[in-house]
Design a protein around this motif. Structure first.
Motif: not given
Length: 454
Positions: A62-63, A226-227, A255-259
């Motif tokens: 997982k990132l 959207n992660g 990894a910069s993509l937020k959820q």
């Protein structure tokens, strides 16, 4: 592009088998008859050679932002591939937004704020790199195919196009020009018939009913950032060190993509009226005369679906013989699957040369060819076809990723496909006949063009 060809291409894209792309005609099946893969009854999954050889070849990580990454190490592959598997979300009016996903993914490949479209095009020649996109009913895929030595530089470009595409108005107008529209009167009518209770199935291609604006594309792209909607799969000639390096590259670029929370698609079944076995839809110019027979089938990748997969091969051959070869009635006939958790099976008969088709005769020909004794005679041959396709996927990163994506979406297990040969070996003639009686026999709902009865 010829409208007739577009219609056929549309159905080929949507109604394809989960394990075989397109129809398996008699001639196609016979080409596998020389294969040396012999169905054997193994007592446990661990004994089955394909599973035993591949079960330790997956790396799951997982990132830092929670995006899952599954890497398949395949020694037989020369190139490697990386894909984002993206959850679909409901659209408020899917028939009017048909093609939005495809248009958006295609615009991502036209360049980013940092890399021009010319530079991206040059990668095809300098690094043998290809950007890929696929739109399914339940999920989307955006990916790259490249050489391992180019992966580090290419992933940066790939991530840039996903996160910072140019999305120019000029490119949007090119992709949505009149010449790119699919004449879709028939598709629109099918949509209405198949959605009596649940508006889920919709054409995936840009049609004349589509009302897509430039703002729709921009907004849809924003929703892709959207992660929580993304899983990453990769396949290639990786060793442990290569896999570790790939994880680092993905961490750096994604990894910069937020959820964020989102409304995950929860498809229902495309309902048909149980007491109505024939629908006639209006004909329109330049469309092939066709008959489509729908029936409910098991969900994707379930145990029963594997039996349906084998049954589909019998149906393809029987339809091909009864419709095309014996009566010279059509240019093509076969069996397919609507890719959806609310699955419908499809019998498709294209370019019917006669003015009328008798569906009872079609199904009688199928019934006559599907006794358990006849099923038993060809069962080993069809198992070899099924298993050969799965095993041959190991030689292509693109096909391996196709299998991984389906397992990930429908089973939450990207390595599910390496278990399928063992399950296929367990299929009996009785189970194939059972699925036929539960899903096909006396349960087909036919939809035909108006011109067929004039």
């Amino acid at each position: 592009m010829n409208k007739k060809f577009l219609i056929l291409s549309y159905f080929s894209a949507i109604f394809s088998l989960l394990f075989l792309c397109g129809c398996t005609s008699t001639s196609q099946v016979s080409s596998y008859s020389g294969t040396r893969i012999k169905p054997i009854s193994y007592s446990s999954l661990d004994e089955e050679p394909f599973y035993a050889h591949n079960q330790d070849s997956f790396v799951e990580k997982k990132l830092s932002n929670g995006i899952p990454v599954i890497i398949k190490k395949s020694k037989n592959q020369n190139s490697c591939g990386v894909r984002l598997v993206i959850d679909s979300v409901p659209l408020s009016d899917p028939i009017k937004k048909a093609g939005l996903e495809d248009i958006t993914l295609n615009m991502l490949k036209k360049g980013s704020a940092r890399y021009s479209s010319l530079y991206i095009s040059s990668l095809e020649y300098t690094d043998s790199t290809f950007f890929t996109s696929k739109v399914h009913v339940d999920f989307l895929e955006y990916g790259i195919l490249t050489q391992k030595e180019s992966l580090a530089s290419v992933i940066e470009v790939f991530a840039s196009t996903y996160k910072f595409p140019v999305l120019s108005l000029e490119e949007f107008e090119k992709l949505t020009s009149d010449e790119n529209r699919l004449q879709s009167d028939l598709l629109y009518q099918l949509y209405g018939i198949l959605n009596k209770q649940n508006k889920y199935f919709a054409p995936l291609m840009f049609t004349e009913q589509s009302e897509i604006s430039y703002k729709d594309v921009v907004d849809y792209h924003n929703g892709l950032q959207n992660g929580a909607r993304i899983k990453i799969i990769a396949s290639g000639n990786f060793n442990d060190e290569d896999a570790d390096e790939l994880i680092k590259l993905l961490e750096k670029n994604f990894a910069s993509l937020k959820q964020f929370k989102y409304n995950k698609k929860n498809p229902g079944k495309a309902m048909l009226e149980a007491d109505k076995r024939l629908y006639q839809v209006e004909n329109y110019n330049n469309a092939p005369v066709c008959a489509l027979g729908f029936s409910e089938i098991p969900g994707p990748l379930t145990e029963d679906f594997l039996s349906y997969g084998i049954l589909s091969m019998y149906l393809d051959d029987l339809l091909y013989k009864a419709i095309r070869e014996k009566y010279s009635m059509a240019s093509d006939a076969g069996c397919g699957v609507l890719l959806s958790n609310g699955n419908l099976g499809l019998i498709s008969i294209y370019d019917i040369s006669l003015m009328k088709i008798n569906s009872e005769n079609v199904m009688k020909a199928v019934e006559d060819g599907l006794s358990e004794q006849i099923i038993e005679k060809k069962l080993d041959s069809y198992k070899r076809v099924y298993v050969s396709f799965i095993m041959n996927s190991e030689f292509s990163s693109d096909k391996t990723l196709d299998q991984m994506a389906l397992g990930l979406v429908y089973k939450n297990d990207a390595k599910d496909y390496i278990k399928r040969p063992f399950r296929v070996y367990k299929i009996s003639a009785e189970s194939v006949r059972k699925i036929y009686e539960e899903c096909i026999k006396d349960k087909i709902c036919w939809i035909i063009n108006g011109s067929m009865t004039k």
